[in-house]
Scaffold this active site. Structure first.
Site, short mmCIF file in Angstrom:
data_model
loop_
_atom_site.label_atom_id
_atom_site.label_comp_id
_atom_site.label_asym_id
_atom_site.label_seq_id
_atom_site.Cartn_x
_atom_site.Cartn_y
_atom_site.Cartn_z
N HIS A 34 0.89 -1.01 0.08
CA HIS A 34 0.05 -0.07 0.07
C HIS A 34 1.02 1.23 -0.05
O HIS A 34 1.52 1.37 0.94
CB HIS A 34 -0.73 0.03 1.14
N GLN A 100 12.61 -1.29 -1.23
CA GLN A 100 13.23 -0.28 -1.85
C GLN A 100 13.50 -0.41 -3.41
O GLN A 100 13.29 0.56 -4.11
CB GLN A 100 14.41 -0.03 -1.00
#
Length: 181
Positions: A34, A100
């Site tokens: 999300h 990341q």
């Protein structure tokens, strides 16, 4: 020593702030992604928030730059801020690894595909609040879901979607996957 801008051109961003959001994955699986995203001028409120967040980490919510690999930060500069408190190294490795990387690739691909115009990459910044479930284990799914969610959130921000007309039309038809009542 005096510092000067890398560019002599005037910054001309047609927006001060854009907002995007995306949810990817199955609600009952911990590898859901999300993303809540803000994007804006380096000289505006998003640029100030970017610098402030990077300079003011808090325990368990350390912001990090989106990098393809250490030493290769993406453009536009993108700050990832975890929404769930990171309590141990295993959780930290999820955010500083597959999450990341997925977010970083999404930003670069969004430029490559023209969703983010190349001529503004030095003039805007992105902040991505990112949810990572503490029980997530599958790094590949975390990477894939976060990459997809970031691309969707960027596209929504750049296109101004959903429109108010779409929201009004769908408000009684849609269900929130985590609001079970």
């Amino acid at each position: 020593m005096l510092w000067t801008s890398r560019s002599t051109r005037a910054i001309s961003i047609p927006f001060a702030l854009r907002v995007g959001e995306a949810f990817v994955g199955e609600p009952d699986e911990p590898e859901i992604a999300h993303i809540d995203l803000v994007m804006g001028s380096v000289e505006g409120p998003v640029g100030r928030a970017f610098a402030e967040a990077l300079a003011s980490p808090s325990k368990g919510h350390t912001p990090l730059l989106a990098v393809l690999t250490p030493g290769v930060a993406v453009r536009p500069p993108t700050l990832i801020t975890p929404t769930v408190t990171i309590e141990n190294m295993a959780q930290g490795e999820k955010i500083f690894g597959p999450v990341q990387r997925g977010i970083a690739e999404a930003v670069v691909e969004s430029v490559e595909e023209g969703v983010i115009p190349r001529d503004i990459v030095d003039d805007v910044v992105i902040i991505a609040n990112t949810f990572v479930h503490p029980e997530a284990e599958d790094d590949r799914r975390l990477y894939e879901n976060n990459k997809e969610a970031m691309k969707k959130a960027i596209e929504c921000a750049m296109k101004g979607e959903p429109t108010i007309d779409e929201l009004i039309e769908k408000k009684d038809e849609v269900e929130h996957p985590l609001a079970k009542f």
